[in-house]
Every structure is written in C-alpha cells, then in structure tokens.
Design a protein around this motif. Structure first.
Motif: not given
Length: 183
Positions: A72-83
C-alpha cells in the motif's frame, strides 16, 4: 540521515534475527524492527517504489498481512491502486480463490476479480520470499483475474529456500532489497 539515503545494507542491519524460532535451527528474520524505524521503513518503501516504477506497475498487489504494509505504501508513492490479496472469508463480494501448499500445511488466498483489468500490469510487493508458495499462489490468482504479473518485489529474500527460483520458473522477475543466506 535522510531515509532515501539509507542503503539496502543499512536496512539489512535493521532486521532482527531471532534464533530457533519458530523451531530449533531456524533463524527467523524479524522485519518488525525495520518497520518500527521511520527512516528504515521510508527508505524500504522508496527503494521498492523505484523498482516498481521501473517495472511499469499500473497497480501494486500485496498479500495479507505484511504485504499490505509495504504494498500500500508503494502504491501511494506511485499514485496507483492497490490490490489486496486476502485470507479466506475477508471480502464482502464474490471472490476468486486458490488453494496452495505451505511448508507446514495448506492455505488459501482470495481476491475480488474486479480489482484488476485485463492486461493490467500488476507488481507484487511483499516483505519476504522464502519457499515462494504464497507469492506463486498470488501470481496465479492475479493472472486468473486477467492481470499481467511479470515482477515481484520483496524486502527480504531467503535464497536457500528457493522461492525466487520458483517465481522465475513461472515467468516472474524477482528482486529484493536484501537477502539472508542459510535457514
């Protein structure tokens, strides 16, 4: 020291080793000391995010529970969704699932099949790869839902347990911030 300036070797020093857990002869790599260190957690996420960006991630997937922390933290940094790839019975919608073998038994993962689009590039992010059973099950599940899964990123690799090789055999490139040889 800025968190992004922490190297993987410095991050490795933040991982506590607990001998003889959960059974004699096992050297348990306890990541809670890394995630409890603000600079260490931030640097770990920054390194993983850079690798996921390079892999062309359109979404990040993480397996319950520590994969949620890093993914989730990586998704936030990239501005993409989390599955979220969940344990059984945790999702309120119709799910697809896969049963798989663990070192000491069997388990199951489930997900909302609508969480990914056909052909969407999903990168798996998790804390650790050991035998690879959970990660391989997640790859199969995400692919069943229509995602492209070509990359899996981990904070820790335990190379002697062969998980990275199992994922490579399934066509998944594996990268980790650090590895710990031995049991």
């Amino acid at each position: 020291m800025e968190s992004q300036a922490l190297t993987p070797d410095q991050l490795k020093a933040l991982v506590r080793t607990v001998p003889d857990f959960p059974q004699p002869g096992i050297q348990f790599r306890d990541i809670t000391t890394l995630i409890g260190d603000g600079a260490g957690l931030s640097a770990s996420v920054a390194h993983l995010a850079a690798m996921a960006r390079e892999a062309g991630a359109q979404k990040i997937a993480g397996m319950e529970a520590r994969g949620f922390i890093f993914g989730a933290a990586v998704a936030v940094q990239l501005g993409v969704g989390f599955v979220s790839v969940r344990k059984p019975g945790k999702l309120p919608v119709d799910v697809i699932g896969i049963d798989y073998d663990l070192e000491y038994g069997k388990d199951r993962l489930e997900m909302d099949p609508g969480a990914v689009s056909d052909g969407e590039q999903v990168v798996i992010v998790d804390d650790l790869i050991a035998t690879g059973g959970t990660a391989l099950a997640a790859v199969k599940l995400l692919r069943t839902a229509g995602a492209r899964v070509d990359n899996a990123l981990f904070v820790i690799d335990l190379p002697d347990l062969g998980g990275a090789e199992r994922l490579a055999a399934a066509g998944v490139d594996v990268a980790a911030l650090m590895d710990f040889a031995g049991a």
